[in-house]
Design a protein around this motif. Structure first.
Motif, short mmCIF file in Angstrom:
data_model
loop_
_atom_site.label_atom_id
_atom_site.label_comp_id
_atom_site.label_asym_id
_atom_site.label_seq_id
_atom_site.Cartn_x
_atom_site.Cartn_y
_atom_site.Cartn_z
N MET A 3 37.87 30.87 20.90
CA MET A 3 38.56 32.15 20.70
C MET A 3 37.54 33.21 20.30
SD MET A 3 42.04 33.02 19.21
CE MET A 3 42.54 34.68 19.01
N ILE A 4 37.65 34.36 20.89
CA ILE A 4 36.74 35.48 20.61
C ILE A 4 37.22 36.18 19.35
CG2 ILE A 4 35.80 37.65 21.51
CD1 ILE A 4 34.98 35.12 23.11
N ARG A 5 36.27 36.46 18.46
CA ARG A 5 36.58 37.18 17.22
C ARG A 5 36.24 38.66 17.40
NH1 ARG A 5 32.90 33.62 15.76
NH2 ARG A 5 31.61 35.24 14.84
N PRO A 6 37.01 39.54 16.73
CA PRO A 6 36.74 40.98 16.85
C PRO A 6 35.31 41.36 16.47
CG PRO A 6 38.85 40.62 15.78
CD PRO A 6 38.19 39.28 15.91
N ASP A 7 34.69 40.66 15.52
CA ASP A 7 33.33 41.02 15.11
C ASP A 7 32.28 40.68 16.16
OD1 ASP A 7 33.40 38.25 14.73
OD2 ASP A 7 32.36 38.32 12.81
N GLN A 8 32.66 39.99 17.23
CA GLN A 8 31.73 39.71 18.32
C GLN A 8 31.62 40.88 19.30
OE1 GLN A 8 33.87 35.78 19.00
NE2 GLN A 8 31.80 35.26 19.67
N ILE A 9 32.56 41.80 19.22
CA ILE A 9 32.59 42.96 20.11
C ILE A 9 31.86 44.12 19.43
CG2 ILE A 9 34.04 44.53 21.44
CD1 ILE A 9 34.39 41.54 22.20
N LYS A 10 30.80 44.60 20.05
CA LYS A 10 29.98 45.65 19.46
C LYS A 10 29.97 46.89 20.36
CE LYS A 10 28.47 42.78 16.30
NZ LYS A 10 29.13 42.76 15.03
N PRO A 11 29.80 48.08 19.75
CA PRO A 11 29.67 49.30 20.55
C PRO A 11 28.55 49.19 21.58
CG PRO A 11 29.95 49.85 18.24
CD PRO A 11 29.75 48.34 18.32
N ASP A 12 28.75 49.80 22.71
CA ASP A 12 27.79 49.90 23.81
C ASP A 12 27.59 48.61 24.61
OD1 ASP A 12 27.26 52.65 23.31
OD2 ASP A 12 25.95 52.06 21.66
#
Length: 79
Positions: free
Chosen positions: A1-10
């Motif tokens: 499962m993907i965690r929100p903190d793995q998604i970074k700007p740019d």
């Protein structure tokens, strides 16, 4: 499962066929990704549930780019 903190700007957003179709602006809440403005100056949003991986510094989604662009939203799910 993907965690929100793995998604970074740019981070580039790539479709299931590995083509880039967008760039992450930031997480919108804990379940939605806001994309940078497109050529028409419009932000788009899609759910974190579409993301299959964040390997190699890219956000990969579970559908072809054309389908993703038909299904994304122009309205933030956070109101």
């Amino acid at each position: 499962m993907i965690r929100p903190d793995q998604i970074k700007p740019d981070m580039p957003v790539v479709c299931s066929e590995d083509g880039q179709f967008a760039t992450v602006d930031h997480m919108e809440g804990s379940n939605s990704i806001k994309l940078k403005k497109d050529e028409a100056g419009q932000h788009h949003f899609f759910p974190l549930s579409w993301v299959t991986s964040t390997e190699h510094g890219k956000v990969k989604v579970d559908r072809p780019g054309d389908k993703a662009m038909q299904e994304w939203s122009t309205v933030s799910p956070i109101l």
